[in-house]
Design a protein around this motif. Structure first.
Motif, mmCIF file in Angstrom:
data_model
loop_
_atom_site.group_PDB
_atom_site.id
_atom_site.type_symbol
_atom_site.label_atom_id
_atom_site.label_comp_id
_atom_site.label_asym_id
_atom_site.label_seq_id
_atom_site.Cartn_x
_atom_site.Cartn_y
_atom_site.Cartn_z
ATOM 1 N N GLN A 59 2.389 1.835 -3.362
ATOM 2 C CA GLN A 59 1.364 2.368 -4.257
ATOM 3 C C GLN A 59 1.093 3.670 -4.044
ATOM 4 O O GLN A 59 0.877 4.630 -5.122
ATOM 5 N N VAL A 60 1.245 4.323 -3.052
ATOM 6 C CA VAL A 60 0.813 5.741 -2.742
ATOM 7 C C VAL A 60 1.844 6.503 -3.287
ATOM 8 O O VAL A 60 1.720 7.481 -3.642
ATOM 9 N N LEU A 61 3.087 6.136 -2.922
ATOM 10 C CA LEU A 61 4.322 6.911 -3.336
ATOM 11 C C LEU A 61 4.456 6.798 -4.673
ATOM 12 O O LEU A 61 4.720 7.792 -5.368
ATOM 13 N N MET A 62 4.016 5.636 -5.462
ATOM 14 C CA MET A 62 4.380 5.768 -6.971
ATOM 15 C C MET A 62 2.934 6.871 -7.348
ATOM 16 O O MET A 62 3.196 7.547 -8.416
ATOM 17 N N ASP A 63 1.831 6.643 -6.882
ATOM 18 C CA ASP A 63 0.551 7.561 -7.402
ATOM 19 C C ASP A 63 1.172 8.890 -7.013
ATOM 20 O O ASP A 63 0.539 9.846 -7.982
ATOM 21 N N LYS A 95 0.735 -1.247 -0.094
ATOM 22 C CA LYS A 95 -0.098 -0.020 0.001
ATOM 23 C C LYS A 95 0.811 1.236 -0.101
ATOM 24 O O LYS A 95 0.546 2.370 -0.572
ATOM 25 N N LEU A 96 1.863 1.501 0.612
ATOM 26 C CA LEU A 96 2.816 2.311 0.794
ATOM 27 C C LEU A 96 3.755 2.573 -0.671
ATOM 28 O O LEU A 96 3.507 3.936 -1.009
ATOM 29 N N THR A 103 9.473 8.841 -6.268
ATOM 30 C CA THR A 103 10.368 7.872 -6.693
ATOM 31 C C THR A 103 11.586 7.987 -5.944
ATOM 32 O O THR A 103 11.983 6.840 -5.556
ATOM 33 N N ASP A 104 12.064 9.224 -5.603
ATOM 34 C CA ASP A 104 13.326 9.016 -4.462
ATOM 35 C C ASP A 104 12.751 8.424 -3.052
ATOM 36 O O ASP A 104 13.435 7.538 -2.441
ATOM 37 N N ASP A 105 11.809 8.999 -2.684
ATOM 38 C CA ASP A 105 11.171 8.309 -1.430
ATOM 39 C C ASP A 105 10.909 6.693 -1.575
ATOM 40 O O ASP A 105 11.227 5.951 -0.798
ATOM 41 N N LEU A 106 10.469 6.355 -2.893
ATOM 42 C CA LEU A 106 10.300 4.940 -3.023
ATOM 43 C C LEU A 106 11.683 4.165 -2.994
ATOM 44 O O LEU A 106 11.615 2.869 -2.269
ATOM 45 N N ARG A 107 12.475 4.800 -3.713
ATOM 46 C CA ARG A 107 13.783 3.800 -3.608
ATOM 47 C C ARG A 107 14.543 3.886 -2.148
ATOM 48 O O ARG A 107 14.915 2.781 -1.770
ATOM 49 N N ARG A 108 14.085 4.720 -1.349
ATOM 50 C CA ARG A 108 14.626 4.937 0.080
ATOM 51 C C ARG A 108 14.034 3.813 1.193
ATOM 52 O O ARG A 108 14.383 3.279 2.003
ATOM 53 N N VAL A 109 12.477 3.902 0.731
ATOM 54 C CA VAL A 109 11.880 2.754 1.897
ATOM 55 C C VAL A 109 11.990 1.581 1.847
ATOM 56 O O VAL A 109 12.100 0.836 2.590
ATOM 57 N N VAL A 110 12.712 1.233 0.539
ATOM 58 C CA VAL A 110 13.003 -0.186 0.118
ATOM 59 C C VAL A 110 14.354 -0.807 1.118
ATOM 60 O O VAL A 110 14.311 -1.755 1.443
ATOM 61 N N SER A 111 15.137 0.367 1.303
ATOM 62 C CA SER A 111 16.411 -0.062 1.882
ATOM 63 C C SER A 111 16.514 0.444 3.518
ATOM 64 O O SER A 111 17.551 0.160 4.319
ATOM 65 N N ARG A 127 11.314 4.045 6.176
ATOM 66 C CA ARG A 127 9.974 3.444 5.821
ATOM 67 C C ARG A 127 8.955 3.556 7.066
ATOM 68 O O ARG A 127 7.753 3.781 6.723
ATOM 69 N N GLU A 128 9.446 3.310 8.267
ATOM 70 C CA GLU A 128 8.458 3.603 9.312
ATOM 71 C C GLU A 128 7.727 4.888 9.513
ATOM 72 O O GLU A 128 6.490 5.037 9.797
ATOM 73 N N ARG A 129 8.795 5.657 9.144
ATOM 74 C CA ARG A 129 8.059 7.032 9.114
ATOM 75 C C ARG A 129 7.319 7.506 8.262
ATOM 76 O O ARG A 129 6.219 8.188 8.248
ATOM 77 N N GLN A 130 7.365 6.897 7.071
ATOM 78 C CA GLN A 130 6.566 7.021 6.001
ATOM 79 C C GLN A 130 5.148 6.421 6.125
ATOM 80 O O GLN A 130 3.955 7.022 5.512
ATOM 81 N N TYR A 131 5.145 5.217 6.786
ATOM 82 C CA TYR A 131 3.987 4.617 7.166
ATOM 83 C C TYR A 131 2.983 5.738 7.891
ATOM 84 O O TYR A 131 2.018 5.776 7.686
ATOM 85 N N VAL A 132 3.685 6.285 8.745
ATOM 86 C CA VAL A 132 2.924 7.265 9.724
ATOM 87 C C VAL A 132 2.547 8.299 8.945
ATOM 88 O O VAL A 132 1.292 8.935 9.303
ATOM 89 N N GLU A 133 3.341 9.011 8.036
ATOM 90 C CA GLU A 133 3.045 9.958 7.182
ATOM 91 C C GLU A 133 1.632 9.753 6.426
ATOM 92 O O GLU A 133 0.884 10.605 6.179
ATOM 93 N N VAL A 134 1.683 8.516 5.770
ATOM 94 C CA VAL A 134 0.520 8.343 4.832
ATOM 95 C C VAL A 134 -0.463 7.761 5.576
ATOM 96 O O VAL A 134 -1.637 7.258 4.872
ATOM 97 N N GLY A 135 -0.485 7.575 6.910
ATOM 98 C CA GLY A 135 -1.576 6.978 7.699
ATOM 99 C C GLY A 135 -1.749 5.309 7.703
ATOM 100 O O GLY A 135 -2.775 4.868 7.591
ATOM 101 N N LEU A 136 -0.388 4.842 7.564
ATOM 102 C CA LEU A 136 -0.320 3.365 7.457
ATOM 103 C C LEU A 136 0.321 2.738 8.781
ATOM 104 O O LEU A 136 1.079 1.859 8.787
ATOM 105 N N ARG A 137 -0.078 3.239 9.775
ATOM 106 C CA ARG A 137 0.634 2.849 11.280
ATOM 107 C C ARG A 137 0.182 1.464 11.346
ATOM 108 O O ARG A 137 -0.610 0.733 11.330
#
Length: 292
Positions: A261-265, A258-259, A269-277, A282-292
């Motif tokens: 997909q949100v980043l792609m939409d 889901k995360l 792309t820079d955030d997408l590469r970073r959350v993978v590694s 990645r945990e901060r992005q979960y909170v930011e987009v409401g996927l706690r």
């Protein structure tokens, strides 16, 4: 206290409250494994202590209270506190609990006088650094000669995650499974028979940081496992933990999908590469987009 802390506190209380487990804990920790007391000798006592507050009577609660009976009389009272966090002033709480018990005896509200022993089962990960001696508690007050007139009061704390193997072997009840698991982690295996299956699974879950315990009885029913059924750790506990781990991994994969997909939409792309590694990112992005 948050809901997760309340759940953990309740599970710990209910587990230790079983008469066989309470007797086992008392014998193993206080009497070095000697069978000084038995489940049939223990009677549940009131956990509510009344004391005089600044303006009115106040109430404080102990986790577990057990009277040990002998010849129809109270021989001794055990007060057991479960702690998940260190408490530097726990000694003062103890003074309130035991003081209330002795006050009732002094006022003739009890049938006979008896000693009260309070001890703490500490389940937290950080080591207990709070004062266990009343004189040490006041060491910063720069007391000198008057210190010898301070009455002795000690806090008996057992750090359940750090018990020695020698001490763990003294337990005969389901508590042995709990302390061995805490010491050995995921590699723990045993053929010990489980007595309180549902309570044991809940205890292991909350001590592992998982307070989602609502489905335990449902899972046991689906597996056709009754609470009184003879089952070993390997037969029940490992199977449940493996299933829970698989479900957790599936949820984690779904959340990551889901995360992504949100980043792609959003074209990030820079955030997408970073959350993978980067897991923390990645945990901060979960909170930011409401996927706690």
């Amino acid at each position: 206290m948050g809901k997760s802390e309340e759940t953990k506190d309740l599970v710990e209380k209910e587990f230790v409250a079983f008469p066989d487990i309470a007797a086992d804990v008392i014998n193993a920790l206080l009497y070095q494994g000697k069978r000084v007391t038995e489940a049939k000798k223990l009677l549940a006592g009131p956990i509510e202590i009344i004391y005089q507050g600044e303006k009115k009577l106040r109430t404080q609660y102990e986790d577990l209270c057990k009277y040990e009976l002998a010849d129809g009389k109270i021989r001794i009272l055990y007060l057991i506190a479960n702690q998940s966090r260190t408490d530097g002033k726990m000694l003062l709480r103890k003074a309130g609990y035991t003081g209330g018990i002795y006050r009732e005896q002094y006022e003739g509200k009890m049938p006979n006088i008896f000693p009260a022993i309070e001890f703490v089962l500490y389940w937290g990960i950080p080591r207990w650094k709070g004062s266990r001696d009343i004189r040490r508690l006041f060491r910063k007050r720069k007391l000198s000669e008057e210190c010898k007139y301070i009455d002795e009061l000690k806090l008996h704390v057992f750090e359940m995650r750090y018990l020695s193997e020698e001490t763990r072997k003294l337990f005969q009840s389901d508590m042995r499974i709990v302390v061995d698991f805490l010491a050995e982690g995921a590699s723990y295996r045993s053929n010990r028979k489980i007595v309180h299956a549902s309570a044991l699974i809940k205890m292991i879950k909350v001590l592992s940081g998982d307070v989602d315990i609502e489905n335990v009885e449902k899972w046991m029913k689906e597996q056709g496992i009754g609470e009184e059924a003879e089952v070993t750790v390997c037969e029940l506990f490992d199977q449940y933990i493996r299933q829970g781990r698989a479900e957790g991994e599936k949820k984690g994969e779904n959340r990551l999908a889901k995360l992504v997909q949100v980043l792609m939409d959003d074209g990030r792309t820079d955030d997408l590469r970073r959350v993978v590694s980067d897991q923390s990112y990645r945990e901060r992005q979960y909170v930011e987009v409401g996927l706690r």
